[in-house]
Design a protein around this motif. Structure first.
Motif, PDB file in Angstrom:
ATOM      1  N   HIS A   1      -7.063  -0.460   5.972  1.00  0.00           N
ATOM      2  CA  HIS A   1      -5.940   0.379   6.407  1.00  0.00           C
ATOM      3  C   HIS A   1      -5.762   1.509   5.382  1.00  0.00           C
TER       4      HIS A   1
ATOM      5  N   HIS B   1       0.857  -1.186   0.000  1.00  0.00           N
ATOM      6  CA  HIS B   1       0.000   0.000   0.000  1.00  0.00           C
ATOM      7  C   HIS B   1       0.894   1.238   0.000  1.00  0.00           C
TER       8      HIS B   1
ATOM      9  N   HIS C   1       6.475   2.364   3.860  1.00  0.00           N
ATOM     10  CA  HIS C   1       6.546   1.181   2.993  1.00  0.00           C
ATOM     11  C   HIS C   1       7.186   1.490   1.647  1.00  0.00           C
TER      12      HIS C   1
ATOM     13  N   HIS D   1       1.990   3.961   1.911  1.00  0.00           N
ATOM     14  CA  HIS D   1       2.295   4.731   3.107  1.00  0.00           C
ATOM     15  C   HIS D   1       3.788   5.020   3.106  1.00  0.00           C
TER      16      HIS D   1
ATOM     17  N   ASP E   1       0.493  -4.130   6.807  1.00  0.00           N
ATOM     18  CA  ASP E   1       0.063  -3.335   7.966  1.00  0.00           C
ATOM     19  C   ASP E   1      -1.225  -3.828   8.622  1.00  0.00           C
TER      20      ASP E   1
END
Ligand SMILES: [Zn+2]
Length: 307
Positions: free
Chosen positions: A157, A67, A72, A69, A176
């Motif tokens: 998330h 994802h 990451h 973020h 996550d």
């Protein structure tokens, strides 16, 4: 890999290397994965540690992001020429810093947004990747020699959050859905409490040999241990809701509830606490009102319905 930089060691299954994180996976760092097949090697979620040790790493043919973020993709800037993929629902956050800031959802908090934007660019090395390709739910990526990665869309998330099941190693990378004592995080504009709960139910059914989180927990062996952790983790959602109901023993507005907090502790120094509390509390309030457990006594003021 033998890191000259890190004092901790990588963990391995036959085709998966869980790259060590100096801070034990503690935010802002995390555990990245290398998945090695006969023809391809993929890097998953390049962390700050990957950013540091990139030069000693073997060549990779692709980067997968669970994802979008900041933590990451903090090492992604080291692989500008390597094809990169993420679920299409998280794509806007990879195409531009504006898209990423919109996904966090700090509009209405200009001071927080300005400071956070600078942190993402400078400390997490954010670089847009408008060339990124889609990861799709159910997609199977063949790496050669029977090694394959299944993409499991696990929203909540973020809208595009995905877990990865690597076979034949039977490794489920949870990213996550981190099983931490903090509990599920669904405080961004693109997060969803309801979807996170559906994701937890979906993951419950996947029987893998090893479960790997990006942050603290690391590797959990076997389905039974995973379910035990997952139940505790999911329990944090109910605990937050209970705390909210207690706060609503007397009528309160959303800003008053935000000041009391249900996600972070009062003394936690988190720069984006207010927008995250606001988004989280608003989602719980909405469903408590729908369920008849909370009522709006006057516009913008809520109270628990005593039973
Ligand atoms: Zn995340």
């Amino acid at each position: 890999l033998n890191s000259n930089v890190l004092t901790v060691v990588d963990q391995r299954t036959a085709h998966v290397t869980i790259l060590a994180s100096e801070r034990g996976g503690r935010y802002p760092d995390g555990r990245s994965l290398l998945i090695t097949g006969r023809e391809l090697r993929l890097l998953v979620d390049p962390s700050l540690s990957v950013s540091i040790r990139q030069e000693e790493m073997p060549p990779v043919e692709g980067v997968l992001l669970s994802h979008c973020h900041e933590d990451h993709m903090a090492g992604l800037h080291r692989f500008p020429a390597v094809p990169c993929s993420v679920h299409e629902l998280d794509m806007p956050a990879l195409r531009s810093i504006e898209g990423l800031m919109t996904a966090y959802g700090y509009t209405g908090y200009p001071a927080i947004e300005t400071r956070w934007r600078r942190t993402v660019l400078e400390d997490f090395h954010y670089r847009p990747r408008p060339d990124a390709k889609d990861l799709r739910d159910g997609e199977v990526i063949e790496l050669g020699g029977g090694v394959r990665t299944h993409v499991v869309h696990t929203p909540g998330h973020t809208a595009g959050h995905c877990c990865l099941l690597v076979e034949p190693d039977s490794v489920l990378y949870l990213a996550d859905v981190d099983l931490s004592s903090f509990g599920p995080y669904y405080g961004d504009a693109v997060s969803s409490l309801g979807e996170f709960e559906q994701t937890i139910s979906k993951l419950r059914e996947i029987e893998a040999g090893h479960y790997v989180t990006f942050h603290q927990i690391g590797v959990i062996e076997g389905h039974a241990a995973f379910i035990e952790r997952l139940n505790r983790y999911a329990g944090v959602i109910a605990a937050r809701e209970q705390r909210l109901l207690e706060l609503l023993a007397e009528p309160r507005s959303l800003p008053e509830l935000v000041a009391r907090r249900i996600v972070y502790r009062p003394h936690d120094d988190v720069p984006f606490a207010d927008p995250v509390e606001r988004r989280t509390i608003a989602q719980h309030l909405e469903r408590l009102v729908q369920a008849g457990a909370v009522t709006e006594v006057e516009p913008g003021r809520y109270v628990a319905v005593s039973r």
